[in-house]
Design a protein around this motif. Structure first.
Motif, PDB file in Angstrom:
ATOM      1  N   ASP A 107       5.774   4.438 -69.366  1.00 44.07           N
ATOM      2  CA  ASP A 107       4.644   5.069 -69.501  1.00 44.07           C
ATOM      3  C   ASP A 107       3.362   3.972 -69.488  1.00 44.07           C
ATOM      4  OD1 ASP A 107       3.151   7.689 -70.187  1.00 44.07           O
ATOM      5  OD2 ASP A 107       2.826   6.646 -72.105  1.00 44.07           O
ATOM      6  N   ASP A 113      -2.697   8.783 -64.393  1.00 44.64           N
ATOM      7  CA  ASP A 113      -4.101   9.787 -64.797  1.00 44.64           C
ATOM      8  C   ASP A 113      -4.640  10.374 -63.913  1.00 44.64           C
ATOM      9  OD1 ASP A 113      -3.335   9.644 -67.628  1.00 44.64           O
ATOM     10  OD2 ASP A 113      -4.632   7.929 -67.875  1.00 44.64           O
ATOM     11  N   VAL A 144       4.505  14.275 -67.363  1.00 46.45           N
ATOM     12  CA  VAL A 144       3.806  14.616 -68.864  1.00 46.45           C
ATOM     13  C   VAL A 144       2.357  14.448 -68.826  1.00 46.45           C
ATOM     14  CG1 VAL A 144       3.832  13.649 -70.924  1.00 46.45           C
ATOM     15  CG2 VAL A 144       6.020  13.505 -70.021  1.00 46.45           C
ATOM     16  N   ARG A 145       1.852  13.717 -68.130  1.00 50.41           N
ATOM     17  CA  ARG A 145       0.344  13.781 -67.952  1.00 50.41           C
ATOM     18  C   ARG A 145      -0.199  14.743 -67.561  1.00 50.41           C
ATOM     19  NH1 ARG A 145       1.319   8.224 -68.433  1.00 50.41           N
ATOM     20  NH2 ARG A 145      -0.154   6.774 -69.181  1.00 50.41           N
ATOM     21  N   ALA A 202      -0.125  17.514 -69.795  1.00 48.24           N
ATOM     22  CA  ALA A 202      -1.132  17.282 -71.006  1.00 48.24           C
ATOM     23  C   ALA A 202      -2.281  17.713 -70.554  1.00 48.24           C
ATOM     24  CB  ALA A 202      -1.030  15.913 -71.425  1.00 48.24           C
ATOM     25  N   ALA A 203      -2.459  17.782 -69.227  1.00 42.04           N
ATOM     26  CA  ALA A 203      -4.017  17.877 -68.299  1.00 42.04           C
ATOM     27  C   ALA A 203      -3.986  19.588 -68.201  1.00 42.04           C
ATOM     28  CB  ALA A 203      -4.120  17.222 -67.223  1.00 42.04           C
ATOM     29  N   ARG A 223       4.613  18.921 -74.620  1.00 38.31           N
ATOM     30  CA  ARG A 223       3.020  19.194 -74.483  1.00 38.31           C
ATOM     31  C   ARG A 223       2.743  20.436 -74.297  1.00 38.31           C
ATOM     32  NH1 ARG A 223      -0.388  14.639 -75.110  1.00 38.31           N
ATOM     33  NH2 ARG A 223       0.692  12.777 -74.383  1.00 38.31           N
ATOM     34  N   LEU A 224       3.643  21.250 -73.876  1.00 37.81           N
ATOM     35  CA  LEU A 224       3.585  22.710 -73.283  1.00 37.81           C
ATOM     36  C   LEU A 224       3.846  23.691 -74.436  1.00 37.81           C
ATOM     37  CD1 LEU A 224       4.397  22.452 -69.732  1.00 37.81           C
ATOM     38  CD2 LEU A 224       2.221  22.449 -70.586  1.00 37.81           C
ATOM     39  N   HIS A 229       0.868  25.562 -75.681  1.00 39.95           N
ATOM     40  CA  HIS A 229      -0.210  26.175 -74.722  1.00 39.95           C
ATOM     41  C   HIS A 229      -0.323  27.667 -74.553  1.00 39.95           C
ATOM     42  CE1 HIS A 229      -2.319  26.566 -71.110  1.00 39.95           C
ATOM     43  NE2 HIS A 229      -2.660  25.318 -70.825  1.00 39.95           N
TER      44      HIS A 229
END
Length: 253
Positions: free
Chosen positions: A72, A80, A105-106, A109-110, A129-130, A133
């Motif tokens: 990472d 990114d 994963v990024r 997150a975005a 991360r989701l 959401h």
């Protein structure tokens, strides 16, 4: 000491110890860290060493796989940018598969808060991360979880993906090249990635340029299987054109 002599000594040290790191080499040869990185890059391009975060390993260790935290930290800015560029490939509605990987994963997150999609993943970090959401209907694929990647593999995962028809898969890889195709260190992970490619109508590969011409133990596809490669500007225009000549669109973010 001239650069070729220093590089030969770096190669010897790597073969003896299994790994070398930039700070130790800089101290050993009384040169700057940037000089050492240039040496490692030259040895990597020659196929003699494989660069990893903070140093290098002998090229013969095709099964070497850094842990998630170590990976990472590599090319974080590039990842990114790749993740932000990948947002443009999300369908307005429908369903997507998100592979296990530090760049994917990024992407998770975005995802904008207004996103309304069904997302399927076998990657615990992506699911984490989701999970909260508001617009994502999340489906977590099960199986044996590999500690290195926090990803589910083996029969349960393969069976689940055989039942899926996705609009897009956002795929990750450890290495890609026109010659070696798409590769990863682990056979079980490779089998799942192969299943992801079959499960989606469109394949979008998210891979930073440091993975170009990297070759690992388990091969799971060709660049011809990829509709779009999103990478960074570290991939040269000539290399991008070479990939596009084989039918894969390239975006350098």
């Amino acid at each position: 000491m001239y650069a070729p002599e220093r590089q030969q000594e770096i190669l010897r040290l790597a073969q003896e110890s299994g790994r070398v790191d930039v700070p130790s080499l800089a101290e050993e040869f009384q040169v700057t860290a940037e000089t050492v990185r240039r040496d490692l890059k030259a040895l990597d391009r020659a196929g003699l060493l494989r660069r990893v975060h903070g140093g290098a390993i002998p090229a013969g260790r095709l099964g070497f796989e850094p842990d998630l935290a170590e990976r990472d930290a590599v090319a974080a800015d590039e990842k990114d940018r790749i993740a932000r560029a990948a947002l443009a490939e999300l369908p307005v509605e429908g369903n997507v598969i998100v592979d296990a990987g530090t760049t994917t994963v990024r992407l998770a997150a975005a995802l904008p808060v207004e996103t309304a999609l069904t997302v399927v993943t076998h990657a615990l970090p992506v699911a984490a991360r989701l999970a909260d959401h508001p617009g994502v209907a999340l489906h977590l694929v099960g199986g044996r979880v590999r500690p290195r990647t926090r990803a589910a593999v083996d029969a349960w995962a393969l069976g689940a993906y055989a039942e899926v028809n996705a609009d897009v898969v956002f795929l990750a890889t450890n290495g890609f090249s026109p010659g070696s195709g798409l590769t990863t260190p682990d056979l079980a992970e490779a089998a799942v990635k192969r299943a992801l490619i079959k499960a989606a109508r469109r394949v979008v590969l998210l891979a930073d340029s440091g993975k170009f011409e990297q070759e690992h133990f388990a091969r799971f596809g060709d660049l011809a299987d990829v509709d779009l490669l999103i990478t960074d500007t570290g991939l040269s225009p000539d290399d991008a054109r070479s990939i596009e000549s084989r039918g894969t669109e390239v975006v350098r973010a």
